[in-house]
Scaffold this motif. Structure first.
Motif, mmCIF file in Angstrom:
data_model
loop_
_atom_site.group_PDB
_atom_site.id
_atom_site.type_symbol
_atom_site.label_atom_id
_atom_site.label_comp_id
_atom_site.label_asym_id
_atom_site.label_seq_id
_atom_site.Cartn_x
_atom_site.Cartn_y
_atom_site.Cartn_z
ATOM 1 N N LYS A 1 0.769 -10.835 -8.604
ATOM 2 C CA LYS A 1 0.460 -9.543 -9.094
ATOM 3 C C LYS A 1 0.233 -9.435 -10.055
ATOM 4 N N SER B 1 5.394 -2.778 -6.617
ATOM 5 C CA SER B 1 5.697 -4.187 -7.344
ATOM 6 C C SER B 1 4.433 -4.392 -8.433
ATOM 7 N N THR B 2 3.391 -4.107 -7.661
ATOM 8 C CA THR B 2 1.713 -4.533 -9.120
ATOM 9 C C THR B 2 2.190 -3.324 -9.424
ATOM 10 N N ASP C 1 -1.265 -1.947 0.171
ATOM 11 C CA ASP C 1 -0.711 -2.526 1.183
ATOM 12 C C ASP C 1 -1.915 -3.684 2.110
ATOM 13 N N LYS D 1 -2.636 1.896 2.838
ATOM 14 C CA LYS D 1 -1.207 1.947 1.186
ATOM 15 C C LYS D 1 0.651 3.067 2.486
ATOM 16 N N GLY D 2 0.752 3.388 1.447
ATOM 17 C CA GLY D 2 2.080 3.806 1.370
ATOM 18 C C GLY D 2 3.597 2.733 2.025
ATOM 19 N N LYS E 1 -4.032 -9.328 -0.129
ATOM 20 C CA LYS E 1 -3.532 -8.595 0.014
ATOM 21 C C LYS E 1 -5.877 -7.604 0.542
HETATM 22 C C1 5RP Z 1 2.968 2.097 -2.071
HETATM 23 C C2 5RP Z 1 1.956 1.821 -2.432
HETATM 24 C C3 5RP Z 1 2.092 0.265 -2.969
HETATM 25 O O1 5RP Z 1 0.909 0.722 -3.832
HETATM 26 C C4 5RP Z 1 1.744 -0.891 -1.210
HETATM 27 O O2 5RP Z 1 3.236 -0.648 -1.072
HETATM 28 C C5 5RP Z 1 1.730 -2.047 -2.219
HETATM 29 O O3 5RP Z 1 3.063 -2.926 -2.924
HETATM 30 P P1 5RP Z 1 3.295 -4.091 -3.688
HETATM 31 O O4 5RP Z 1 2.547 -3.733 -5.250
HETATM 32 O O5 5RP Z 1 4.782 -4.009 -3.874
HETATM 33 O O6 5RP Z 1 2.683 -5.197 -2.724
HETATM 34 O O7 5RP Z 1 0.258 2.196 -1.558
HETATM 35 O O8 5RP Z 1 3.146 3.631 -1.255
#
Ligand code: 5RP
Length: 219
Positions: free
Chosen positions: A7, A29-30, A83, A93-94, A120
């Motif tokens: 990430k 987190s990314t 996601d 996403k979300g 992903k």
């Molecule tokens: C937040 C999102 C994030 O971009 C998605 O959940 C990815 O998260 P992460 O970078 O922690 O894997 O859509 O609403």
């Protein structure tokens, strides 16, 4: 390399797409890795439009100016995670609950750069439960409509979005036509935002991988 290192790799590669002006920044987190990397070149940008209170807090800790979208005009680039992504860079996403503001900022940006670890990228969207933001009084009604579409909605209990709404996570949906399903779910009364990003997909996907960042472009 572990998932978090991948990430971080994708997030740092996204700095190449930052070219002054006001940029959009997503959530997760990314993106947290991206914000930390952005702090080192913050002098190059005027400021950031943020998609969540959590990202705003992190940006402010780095003393990066956070601006109102209404005052910013069109954004040159939006950097955010996902996601899931398919090969057309249509996304789910979300997972972090910020989908509504994310969808608004993506729509208001010239270029949408999605950053993720290579896990992903999927053949078909839908293994990740699809987040749907709903107005509280419509929760049960929207859930019944989502069951009619073949899904199993689970209320993210105890969670309230930055906009004061609720989230249903829809399991077991086979998303064969992301564009059509995004429009179908958008049209259910009480739905604020569905976490399919197909009407406005990403333009560029940067995937962290053991061989270095892989760049995919939408046609
Ligand atoms: C937040 C999102 C994030 O971009 C998605 O959940 C990815 O998260 P992460 O970078 O922690 O894997 O859509 O609403």
């Amino acid at each position: 390399m572990n998932q978090d290192a991948l990430k971080k790799q994708a997030a740092e590669a996204a700095l190449d797409y930052v070219d002054g002006g006001v940029i959009g920044v997503g959530t997760g987190s990314t993106v947290n890795h991206f914000i930390d990397a952005l702090a080192k070149i913050k002098g190059r940008i005027e400021g950031v439009v943020s998609s969540s209170e959590a990202s705003t807090e992190r940006l402010k800790r780095h003393a990066i100016p956070v601006l109102d979208l209404n005052a910013a005009g069109e954004l040159s680039v939006y950097i955010d995670g996902a996601d899931e992504s398919n090969a057309l860079l249509q996304l789910i996403k979300g997972g972090g609950g910020a989908l509504t503001r994310e969808k608004i900022i993506a729509a208001a940006s010239r270029t949408f750069v999605c950053i993720a670890d290579e896990s992903k990228l999927v053949k078909a969207l839908g293994a990740f439960p699809l987040p749907v933001e709903v107005v509280a009084m419509a929760r049960s009604y929207v859930a019944r409509e989502l069951v009619r579409l073949g899904g199993t909605p689970i209320w993210r209990e105890g969670y309230v979005t930055d906009n004061g709404n609720l989230i249903l996570d829809v399991h077991h949906l086979e998303i064969l036509e992301p564009l059509a399903l995004e429009q179908r779910i958008n049209n259910i009364a009480g739905v604020v935002t569905v976490g399919i990003f197909a009407l406005r997909p990403a333009d560029i996907l940067i995937l962290g991988s053991a061989d270095g960042p892989e760049i995919l472009k939408a046609n």
